[in-house]
Design an enzyme around this catalytic site. Structure first.
Site, PDB file in Angstrom:
ATOM      1  N   LYS A  17      -9.148   2.681  -2.778  1.00  0.00           N
ATOM      2  CA  LYS A  17      -9.519   2.034  -1.518  1.00  0.00           C
ATOM      3  C   LYS A  17     -10.909   2.484  -1.065  1.00  0.00           C
ATOM      4  O   LYS A  17     -11.205   3.681  -0.997  1.00  0.00           O
ATOM      5  CB  LYS A  17      -8.469   2.382  -0.445  1.00  0.00           C
ATOM      6  CG  LYS A  17      -8.603   1.644   0.865  1.00  0.00           C
ATOM      7  CD  LYS A  17      -7.412   1.994   1.767  1.00  0.00           C
ATOM      8  CE  LYS A  17      -7.434   1.243   3.081  1.00  0.00           C
ATOM      9  NZ  LYS A  17      -6.245   1.557   3.904  1.00  0.00           N
TER      10      LYS A  17
ATOM     11  N   CYS B  49      -5.649  -3.196   1.962  1.00  0.00           N
ATOM     12  CA  CYS B  49      -5.594  -3.281   3.426  1.00  0.00           C
ATOM     13  C   CYS B  49      -6.968  -3.424   4.065  1.00  0.00           C
ATOM     14  O   CYS B  49      -7.553  -4.501   4.048  1.00  0.00           O
ATOM     15  CB  CYS B  49      -4.848  -2.069   3.989  1.00  0.00           C
ATOM     16  SG  CYS B  49      -4.137  -2.387   5.634  1.00  0.00           S
TER      17      CYS B  49
ATOM     18  N   GLU C 254       0.837  -1.198   0.000  1.00  0.00           N
ATOM     19  CA  GLU C 254       0.000   0.000   0.000  1.00  0.00           C
ATOM     20  C   GLU C 254       0.880   1.260   0.000  1.00  0.00           C
ATOM     21  O   GLU C 254       1.860   1.352   0.737  1.00  0.00           O
ATOM     22  CB  GLU C 254      -0.870  -0.026   1.258  1.00  0.00           C
ATOM     23  CG  GLU C 254      -1.814   1.127   1.446  1.00  0.00           C
ATOM     24  CD  GLU C 254      -2.668   0.967   2.701  1.00  0.00           C
ATOM     25  OE1 GLU C 254      -3.610   1.751   2.877  1.00  0.00           O
ATOM     26  OE2 GLU C 254      -2.393   0.038   3.513  1.00  0.00           O
TER      27      GLU C 254
END
Length: 578
Positions: free
Chosen positions: A111, A147, A43
């Site tokens: 994300k 994540c 990330e």
């Protein structure tokens, strides 16, 4: 259907866009030589994680996009698919993953679930994405997410697997806390099983201010098997995946077909080489318990020192346990040639403490300096004699000694460019058993999140791994003491550390109230006294050096208590207090 997957578990530096790009390109070259088909980076690999308020600067965002373009250009004439994290921007900014192939940016995923708890502030900076992403190559369908997207029960993996994804790729920057790595692997296995897919999880490694990222990237199959990268070091972790396993598992077990798509889905067709045989199926051990904590402290210190341009550290050697352990960690992190111990004896320093400090330094092979403070201390007392006339000696005179030592260490830092290590532990910082501008002085506090009882456990672990008493046995056996007055011990002022640390853990990390802590068998006076100390010393902690987070809740960005605070944390007329 076999795909050779490479997880580039790299150690980035926040803001070092040029250095990060250079490292990314090196791993692209290495992966290409190894025949990798899909190469995954962590990330925000372009910027480093967490970039914090850097992303509020438009110049930084533009430079990050330019850095991504350099990586894109580097993939020209390369067959492998590259997936890496960066900061995307249109009218708002996004924590994103770019999919690069043969010089083209073929897709971008933003994300969708932004963490905003503990050390995470992503909602301060980023907007949430709205589209799940699937990459298609013949019968291979790859879902890309980032994540937190994987941790929430109804994240984009839901849409991705509903529409046929048999491989989920997760780019992550998951900070270390003790015991977390095993739980993380268990969660990955749960997700792989319930969604009947393989999961490739690429985690960041390295230290960033108070955070440590432990790596331990992993590939997990729906049948329960897992393949794990190394912990606490960089690695290109390669695994050959037979994704027919996910297909067969889905046929036998099914996935949650009652799930409904809750988000838009974007699909991209892409072509890259698949394989017909398996060569790489390796796995590494997960360090646990005191071993993983020691590894985290070493990595956190090493990266803080090197990434901030230092080469040498210095610290006061008192002959006590805290400074002894801090010196051992420093030598492990930086090498004995880059650690300088400073002995600063006073009239209250025992001969045994001086002997123990010298023996530790000899065993470690580090350079030492001796700067006695008795004359300086009496000079202070003489200078202040008129101002203090009629007053008895008290903690003031003790703190003067600690501040003299802090002054000496900072003078050495200024003169030689050394980074000063503060050696105080979490128990002391919690209770204020530390001197502001004295033993709290320094650039980095390596034991800031380590309770005193765990300091002894770490020291014992270090000696056992070295198979000799690097830290002298007497340091373990003598009562802890600041040696700022005759016959002083820590327990003159504080409860026994075994009791103190348990109370602190229950309050700080478990969030129990004073009355709830009593249910664990502690007496009223001890609990009350401990929590009063914790509250009244917030102003000290706010001014302390940064240190490495290893617990669920560390002092620093994970602990944001107001200094001016009139809420009573102890017992209030028989009522519960928080």
């Amino acid at each position: 259907m076999i795909v050779r997957l490479g997880l580039a578990q790299i150690n980035t530096t926040v803001g070092d866009l040029k250095g990060n790009v250079t490292k990314i390109n090196e791993y692209i070259d290495l992966a290409e030589k190894k025949g990798v088909s899909i190469l995954v980076f962590p990330e925000l690999a372009i910027t480093g994680y967490p970039p914090e308020d850097l992303v509020l600067r438009t110049g930084f965002i533009k430079d990050n996009l330019s850095a991504l373009e350099k990586v894109r250009e580097y993939t020209i004439d390369k067959e492998l698919l590259v997936i890496l994290g960066f900061v995307d921007f249109d009218f708002e900014i996004y924590n994103a993953a770019a999919v690069l192939h043969n010089g083209e940016k073929v897709a971008v995923y933003r994300k969708m679930h932004l963490p905003n708890y503990s050390v995470f502030d992503e909602k301060r900076y980023f907007s949430a994405g709205k589209k799940a992403l699937i990459l298609r190559n013949k019968n291979l369908r790859i879902g890309v997410n980032i994540c937190e997207d994987l941790w929430v029960p109804s994240g984009p993996i839901n849409e991705q697997t509903i529409f046929g994804a048999n491989l989920i790729i997760n780019l992550s920057a998951s900070p270390f806390t003790a015991g977390k790595s095993r739980k993380r692997l268990e969660l990955l296995s749960t997700r792989a099983s319930e969604y009947s897919c393989a999961i490739a999880y690429c985690n960041l490694v390295g230290g960033q201010d108070e955070l440590v990222f432990d790596g331990l990237s992993a590939v997990v199959l729906p049948d329960g098997r897992s393949f794990i990268a190394r912990g606490f070091e960089e690695e290109l972790f390669i695994t050959d995946l037979d994704l027919d396993i996910a297909t067969r598992y889905n046929l036998y077990e099914g996935k949650r077909k009652s799930f409904k798509a809750n988000a838009e889905l974007e699909e991209k067709e892409i072509s890259f080489t698949l394989r017909d045989n398996i060569e790489f199926l390796t796995s590494h051990r997960i360090a646990e318990g005191i071993e993983e904590i020691f590894n985290a402290l070493v990595l956190g210190l090493r990266d803080y020192v090197k990434k901030n341009g230092f080469s040498t550290v210095t610290l006061g050697l008192s002959g006590g346990m805290d400074s002894s352990l801090a010196a051992c960690i420093a030598v492990e992190a930086l090498g004995r040639e880059n650690v300088v111990g400073v002995l600063m004896p006073s009239e209250y320093t025992s001969n045994t403490s001086i002997e123990d400090a010298k023996m530790l330094a000899k065993n470690l092979g580090i350079k030492t300096l001796t700067v006695p403070i008795t004359a300086i201390y009496h000079s202070y007392l003489g200078t202040l004699s008129d101002a203090f006339k009629g007053r008895e000696q008290d903690v003031t005179e003790e703190n003067i000694q600690a501040r003299i030592r802090g002054n000496i260490l900072m003078a050495l830092s200024n003169k030689f460019g050394w980074l000063v290590l503060a050696t105080g532990n979490k128990s002391e910082l919690a209770t204020g058993y530390a001197t502001l501008y004295g033993d709290m002085a320094g650039g980095f506090a390596v034991l800031k999140d380590v309770y005193k009882t765990d300091v002894y456990r770490l020291a014992d672990y270090f000696n056992r791994t070295k198979k000799t008493e690097i830290i002298p046995r007497r340091v373990f056996e003598k009562p802890p003491s600041a040696e700022l007055r005759p016959n002083q011990t820590d327990q003159d002022t504080l409860p026994p550390y075994e009791t103190l640390d348990k109370i602190l853990k229950l309050f700080i990390e478990e969030g129990l109230s004073a009355n709830e802590i009593l249910e664990h068998g502690f007496d009223n006076n001890t609990v009350n006294f401990t929590l009063k100390l914790l509250k009244k010393n917030e102003y000290k902690r706010r001014q302390g050096a940064p240190g490495i987070k290893i617990s669920r809740r560390a002092f620093g960005k994970d602990w944001r208590m107001p200094i001016t605070n009139d809420y009573n944390t102890t017992f209030m007329d028989g009522e519960n207090g928080d």
